[in-house]
Design an enzyme around this catalytic site. Structure first.
Site, mmCIF file in Angstrom:
data_model
loop_
_atom_site.group_PDB
_atom_site.id
_atom_site.type_symbol
_atom_site.label_atom_id
_atom_site.label_comp_id
_atom_site.label_asym_id
_atom_site.label_seq_id
_atom_site.Cartn_x
_atom_site.Cartn_y
_atom_site.Cartn_z
ATOM 1 N N GLU A 25 38.071 -21.488 13.963
ATOM 2 C CA GLU A 25 37.602 -21.890 12.635
ATOM 3 C C GLU A 25 37.084 -20.680 11.870
ATOM 4 O OE1 GLU A 25 35.814 -26.238 12.692
ATOM 5 O OE2 GLU A 25 34.837 -24.981 14.210
ATOM 6 N N TYR A 57 28.870 -28.016 -15.859
ATOM 7 C CA TYR A 57 29.536 -28.418 -14.610
ATOM 8 C C TYR A 57 30.583 -27.401 -14.197
ATOM 9 C CZ TYR A 57 32.318 -30.816 -18.239
ATOM 10 O OH TYR A 57 33.028 -31.123 -19.365
ATOM 11 N N GLU A 77 26.368 -29.192 7.672
ATOM 12 C CA GLU A 77 25.039 -29.592 7.223
ATOM 13 C C GLU A 77 24.334 -28.409 6.550
ATOM 14 O OE1 GLU A 77 25.937 -32.261 10.817
ATOM 15 O OE2 GLU A 77 26.405 -30.216 10.178
ATOM 16 N N LYS A 103 35.057 -32.032 5.580
ATOM 17 C CA LYS A 103 35.813 -31.114 6.439
ATOM 18 C C LYS A 103 37.015 -31.892 6.983
ATOM 19 C CE LYS A 103 35.012 -27.866 10.244
ATOM 20 N NZ LYS A 103 34.017 -27.367 11.210
#
Length: 125
Positions: A25, A57, A77, A103
């Site tokens: 990863e 935005y 997290e 994810k």
């Protein structure tokens, strides 16, 4: 006086990051998708019709992308908290932020559509 529930919602802000606990990863990277629900009060912005009284935005989406593409972390997290803290730190018109990090290519050995975490952070009084 009524309660306001003014929201800016960004969905599907996508960027490639190198987050995760597994070596591949960190080496290969993958796409992360971020949704942001941002709490504000539009009264002044609506009355003035001026961007200076709200949060852009477009700028928020750009900053989210920079964080996803930035320094790797082990956990989504942690990534979600970093994004929420950035929004509150850099955009004073935002009173609270609900950030979801998806994810969709997580290394899970069973069929699944998505994995996501959500954090909610508000300004300290």
């Amino acid at each position: 006086m009524g309660t306001r529930a003014d929201l800016i919602t960004l969905r599907g802000v996508s960027a490639v990051g190198y987050h995760g606990v597994l070596d591949f990863e960190r080496r290969d990277g993958q796409t992360f998708v971020v949704d942001a629900v941002l709490h504000s009060d539009f009264a002044e912005a609506a009355a003035s019709d001026d961007l200076a009284h709200t949060a852009s935005y477009a700028e928020i989406a750009e900053r989210i992308t920079q964080i996803v593409e930035g320094d790797p972390v082990n956990l989504i997290e942690t990534l979600a908290v970093r994004i929420a803290e950035m929004v509150l730190g850099e955009f004073p018109a935002i009173e609270a932020a609900e950030i979801t990090v998806h994810k969709p290519k997580a290394p899970i050995e069973v069929p699944f559509d998505d994995v996501a975490v959500t954090v909610f952070r508000g300004r300290q009084a």
